[in-house]
Every structure is written in structure tokens, then in C-alpha cells.
Design an enzyme around this catalytic site. Structure first.
Site, short mmCIF file in Angstrom:
data_model
loop_
_atom_site.label_atom_id
_atom_site.label_comp_id
_atom_site.label_asym_id
_atom_site.label_seq_id
_atom_site.Cartn_x
_atom_site.Cartn_y
_atom_site.Cartn_z
N GLN A 100 2.13 4.37 -1.81
CA GLN A 100 2.16 4.97 -0.48
C GLN A 100 0.99 4.46 0.38
O GLN A 100 -0.15 4.45 -0.07
CB GLN A 100 2.11 6.51 -0.60
N LYS A 160 10.22 11.62 -0.90
CA LYS A 160 10.85 10.49 -1.62
C LYS A 160 11.29 10.93 -3.02
O LYS A 160 12.39 10.62 -3.47
CB LYS A 160 9.87 9.31 -1.69
N ASP A 215 9.78 -1.60 -1.41
CA ASP A 215 9.28 -1.51 -0.03
C ASP A 215 9.44 -2.84 0.70
O ASP A 215 9.33 -2.89 1.93
CB ASP A 215 7.78 -1.14 -0.04
#
Ligand code: NAD
Length: 293
Positions: free
Chosen positions: A97, A53, A120
Site C-alpha cells: 500500500q 481490499k 498493481d
């Protein structure tokens, strides 16, 4: 049947290329998009995801911060970091994460992320905006990537029967919301671990999205001839002949299913690359929305 292989690498590149001009424009006006990626603990797969990422940000000129915190990090310490990132004007996207270590309450962490920076799309405000079809919200990157693949290959969805296999908040449920929404207009069935006659339910699908996490669960007898199959699964299976001792397979038995379908995503190289591209897209959107006030 001639099967189209839905190429996630190529489509992700198209998505990234389309972001270059908007990023340049934002930078010109003094708003460099910024993403903070937070990793707690030392899960090797999470480490790989976080690094890819950050790398994707670098390639596009997006500013990034990587926070690699020790496993012992407390809930309070993590929430304090989130508070700081919420207030940091250089940061437009915050991602923690998954999965964090077991002592961390992930849902509480997500609730503390400013919904405007929740790239997200897991915050309850963004979950609601998806259901409300409010375009200012953030949609989870994996289902968003699946829809982008479907769109990019011109696959019709209106009036089609889509079966989504899996009901997670990360993939299954948002995927079903996108497919049933006014942009796609599919008729949607969500199947899961308690669904009876799974093969029969799946066989009624014009579009089958598998997000289960069970290697090659979807066999040839799950497929209506001509169906479109989107395989979200990423599963490691032991393979002594592979260099790392394992290989990656999806939730679909690719070699058995591929001859039956009109289009299918490979694993790897299908949905996986789309996820990171959509994260970049969401970060640029967050920067645009925050800088517009
Ligand atoms: P999850 O474990 O949260 O959810 C799995 C879902 O599958 C559950 O809703 C469960 O009801 C259903 N299920 C489990 N066993 C079943 C069975 N035998 N029959 C029918 N349904 C069953 O998983 P998730 O986070 O949604 O991820 C699913 C898969 O997608 C995993 O392999 C994961 O690694 C992969 N994934 C890939 C990406 C990507 O970028 N490509 C992103 C997220 C997840």
C-alpha cells in the site's frame, strides 16, 4: 444537455459478478486465487484502503493475507517479506500500500515483487508491457477501472481527443497509454502542472480525465460542451457541517461541469469503486497465468 452519470458502484458490481465463474473454475482445479496486501505504518487512509481490499477478496472467495507492519519496519525486513510472498504458492498477487513511510524506498520494493504477481502493475516489466500492448502484463487498477467504465457505457474513443490531466505513474501515464493504444485509438494529450493555458487545452477534449489531486481544479470553462469527464481525484476538504468534519470532492467542480457534459463520474461512487474491482480482476488473472505455468 442530458448527462449520463457514470456509476462506478454498479459497474464495479458487474466486474465482480463476471469474476465469480472464473474464480469457481480456478478453485475447482485446486488454484484458489490469493492476494497479499502489505501495509507499513499507520496512515489512516491507507488502513481504510487495505481493509476494503481484504473485504473485497472475502466477498469473492479470494484468499487474502493482510500484513500490517509497524512504521519502524526496515527496508531489508520489507524486502524479506516480499521474497517470501514471491515464493508462497498460495499468493498470486502482492500489493504494498502506497505511500510507505519516508525511510522506505518504494521503487526498490516494487522492483523486488515478482512481475507475475505485481497486480498493481507498477513493476518496470509491467510498465513496459503496457507500452508494448502485451496482454500478459498488469495494468494499474485505477486507469484500468476508468477504461472499464468507458467501455461499459459504450463511450466511443476511436479518433476522439482525450486529454489526461496528470502524469503520475499510478494514473496519468498509464491512462494515456491505454487511451492511445490499439484497443481505444484515441488521440491523447497529457497535461500537467507546467502546461500552459490549461483551461484551453482541456477545452479541446472530447474525453477529459482529471487525475491531479487538486479539489475542483476543473471548472466549467475547461469543458467542451458534450465532453465525457472522468474524475479520478479524491480530495478531503474541510466541512464543519459534515459528520467527520470533511467531505470528499474530486478534481472536477461537479455541479458547475455536469450540465455541460454528456457523461461524468461522480466523487465518490465513480472511479473509486472501480479501482478495487480491477484489483480483484488482476488477482484472478495472475492466478490463471501462474497456474497455467
Ligand atoms: P500525483 O500527485 O502523483 O500526480 C498529480 C499530477 O497532477 C502530477 O503529474 C502533476 O503534474 C499534476 N498537477 C498537479 N497540480 C497541477 C495543476 N495545478 N495543474 C495541472 N496539473 C497538475 O497524484 P496521483 O497519484 O496521480 O493521484 C491524483 C488524484 O487521484 C489524487 O486526488 C488521488 O487521491 C486520486 N486517486 C484516486 C484513485 C481512485 O481509486 N479513485 C487512485 C489513485 C489516485
Amino acid at each position: 444537455m442530458i448527462t449520463t452519470i457514470l456509476d462506478g458502484k454498479k459497474t464495479a458490481e458487474l466486474v465482480r459478478n463476471a469474476l465469480l465463474a472464473p474464480i469457481a473454475q480456478l478453485i475447482q482445479t485446486g488454484h484458489t486465487p490469493g492476494l497479499a496486501v502489505v501495509l507499513v505504518g499507520d496512515d489512516p487512509a491507507s488502513r481504510v484502503y487495505v481493509n476494503s481490499k481484504v473485504k473485497a477478496c472475502e466477498q469473492l472467495g479470494i484468499y487474502s493475507q493482510k500484513w500490517a507492519l509497524p512504521t519502524e519496519t526496515t527496508q531489508a525486513e520489507l524486502l524479506e517479506l516480499i521474497r517470501k510472498l514471491n515464493e508462497d504458492p498460495r499468493i498470486h498477487g502482492i500489493l504494498v500500500q502506497s505511500p510507505p513511510p519516508p525511510h522506505i524506498d518504494e521503487a526498490e520494493v516494487i522492483r523486488h515483487i515478482d512481475p507475475r504477481k505485481d497486480v498493481d502493475g507498477f513493476h518496470p516489466v509491467n510498465v513496459a508491457k503496457l507500452v508494448l500492448e502485451d496482454p500478459s502484463g498488469f495494468v494499474p487498477c485505477t486507469p484500468l477501472g476508468c477504461m472499464e467504465l468507458i467501455k461499459n457505457y459504450g463511450i466511443p474513443t476511436a479518433g476522439k481527443h482525450a486529454v489526461v490531466l496528470g502524469r503520475s505513474m499510478i494514473v496519468g501515464k498509464p491512462m494515456a497509454s491505454l487511451l492511445v493504444g490499439k484497443a481505444a485509438n484515441a488521440t491523447v494529450t497529457i497535461a500537467h502542472s507546467r502546461t500552459r493555458d490549461l483551461a484551453e487545452v482541456c477545452r479541446s477534449a472530447d474525453i477529459l480525465v482529471a487525475a491531479v489531486g487538486k479539489p475542483e481544479l476543473v471548472r466549467a470553462d475547461f469543458i467542451k460542451p458534450g465532453a465525457v469527464v472522468i474524475d479520478v481525484g479524491i480530495n478531503r476538504v474541510e466541512d464543519a457541517t459534515a459528520p467527520r468534519g470533511y467531505r470528499l470532492v474530486g478534481d472536477v467542480d461537479f455541479s458547475a461541469v455536469q450540465p455541460l457534459c454528456s457523461a461524468i463520474t461522480p466523487v465518490p461512487g465513480g472511479v473509486g469503486p472501480m479501482t478495487i474491482a480491477m484489483l480483484m480482476s488482476n488477482t484472478v488473472k495472475a492466478c490463471r497465468q501462474i497456474s497455467a505455468g
